[in-house]
Design a protein around this motif. Structure first.
Motif, PDB file in Angstrom:
ATOM      1  N   SER A   4       0.831  -1.212   0.000  1.00  0.00           N
ATOM      2  CA  SER A   4       0.000   0.000   0.000  1.00  0.00           C
ATOM      3  C   SER A   4       0.863   1.259   0.000  1.00  0.00           C
ATOM      4  CB  SER A   4      -0.935   0.009   1.211  1.00  0.00           C
ATOM      5  OG  SER A   4      -1.837  -1.068   1.125  1.00  0.00           O
ATOM      6  N   THR A   5       1.956   1.219   0.733  1.00  0.00           N
ATOM      7  CA  THR A   5       2.873   2.360   0.771  1.00  0.00           C
ATOM      8  C   THR A   5       3.472   2.605  -0.611  1.00  0.00           C
ATOM      9  OG1 THR A   5       3.374   1.899   3.093  1.00  0.00           O
ATOM     10  CG2 THR A   5       4.924   3.319   1.891  1.00  0.00           C
ATOM     11  N   LEU A   6       3.910   1.545  -1.273  1.00  0.00           N
ATOM     12  CA  LEU A   6       4.470   1.701  -2.621  1.00  0.00           C
ATOM     13  C   LEU A   6       3.439   2.260  -3.600  1.00  0.00           C
ATOM     14  CD1 LEU A   6       6.678  -1.497  -2.974  1.00  0.00           C
ATOM     15  CD2 LEU A   6       7.452   0.891  -2.909  1.00  0.00           C
ATOM     16  N   GLU A   7       2.213   1.790  -3.503  1.00  0.00           N
ATOM     17  CA  GLU A   7       1.153   2.300  -4.381  1.00  0.00           C
ATOM     18  C   GLU A   7       0.899   3.788  -4.127  1.00  0.00           C
ATOM     19  OE1 GLU A   7      -2.280  -0.209  -3.843  1.00  0.00           O
ATOM     20  OE2 GLU A   7      -1.196  -1.983  -4.544  1.00  0.00           O
ATOM     21  N   LEU A   8       0.877   4.176  -2.855  1.00  0.00           N
ATOM     22  CA  LEU A   8       0.672   5.588  -2.526  1.00  0.00           C
ATOM     23  C   LEU A   8       1.804   6.454  -3.066  1.00  0.00           C
ATOM     24  CD1 LEU A   8      -0.635   5.298   1.132  1.00  0.00           C
ATOM     25  CD2 LEU A   8      -1.890   6.264  -0.814  1.00  0.00           C
ATOM     26  N   ILE A   9       3.034   6.000  -2.882  1.00  0.00           N
ATOM     27  CA  ILE A   9       4.188   6.758  -3.358  1.00  0.00           C
ATOM     28  C   ILE A   9       4.147   6.867  -4.881  1.00  0.00           C
ATOM     29  CG2 ILE A   9       6.704   6.720  -3.599  1.00  0.00           C
ATOM     30  CD1 ILE A   9       6.767   5.468  -0.742  1.00  0.00           C
ATOM     31  N   SER A  11       1.542   6.730  -6.862  1.00  0.00           N
ATOM     32  CA  SER A  11       0.435   7.549  -7.365  1.00  0.00           C
ATOM     33  C   SER A  11       0.484   9.000  -6.899  1.00  0.00           C
ATOM     34  CB  SER A  11      -0.913   6.937  -6.977  1.00  0.00           C
ATOM     35  OG  SER A  11      -1.078   6.973  -5.574  1.00  0.00           O
ATOM     36  N   GLY A  12       1.011   9.250  -5.709  1.00  0.00           N
ATOM     37  CA  GLY A  12       0.943  10.602  -5.180  1.00  0.00           C
ATOM     38  C   GLY A  12       2.237  11.171  -4.657  1.00  0.00           C
TER      39      GLY A  12
END
Length: 184
Positions: A14-19, A21-22
């Motif tokens: 989830s952290t990688l996805e957030l980084i 995307s945003g």
């Protein structure tokens, strides 16, 4: 308290996805917990703070890339094939939106040093491949080829429709650099 490794993996993913995307600023404990579908306390059960979460996520990504690259290069039969695979990998990974993460503000110096060391693994793979093929260490040639690959990847990111042309030109330039040998 027993830690569930699946939760830790979900936090990292989830952290990688957030980084991705945003950017780094989007990775807060609250946003990671929401993205992972867990409580903030669950994150704190696995990590002391958001910096530790970010470091673990970025390290997991770097290690996965290094492992994949190691498998690619390890299966190659000769130096030329290894170098072509390395360069092709870097060019294929090039994307216009892909930039180095601004880790200076997000992580403590010790964490940045650990990540920097892990990110140097592909460069060491290149150097090791040169030594195993030529029987000698040639740091200047290794740096030259690495710089060519990085520049080629940046060019491929700027001109994604021309990736195959960029790769072809890089292959030719690297073959020249290897076969020309040191100037006398």
């Amino acid at each position: 308290m027993k830690h569930d490794p699946r939760q830790k993996q979900r936090i990292i993913a989830s952290t990688l996805e957030l980084i991705e995307s945003g950017g780094m600023a989007s990775a807060s404990i609250a946003s990671i917990a929401a993205a992972a579908g867990i409580s903030r306390q669950t994150i704190y059960n696995h990590f002391p703070d958001v910096s530790a979460v970010i470091e673990a996520a970025v390290m997991a990504h770097i290690e996965a890339v290094n492992a994949h690259l190691g498998e690619l290069i390890g299966g190659a039969s000769d130096l030329d094939a290894k170098l072509v695979l390395l360069v092709a990998f870097m060019v294929d990974m090039a994307h216009p939106d892909h930039m180095m993460l601004p880790l200076d503000a997000a992580l403590p110096a010790e964490a940045r040093q650990r990540l920097d060391a892990a990110a140097e693994v592909p460069r060491q793979m290149l150097s090791d491949a040169l030594v195993s093929e030529t029987g000698r260490s040639d740091p200047a040639l290794a740096d030259l080829i690495w710089s060519m690959a990085e520049t080629g990847a940046a060019t491929a990111a700027r001109y994604p429709d021309d990736k195959s042309i960029t790769l072809s030109r890089l292959r030719a330039a690297i073959r020249v650099a290897i076969t020309e040998g040191p100037a006398s």
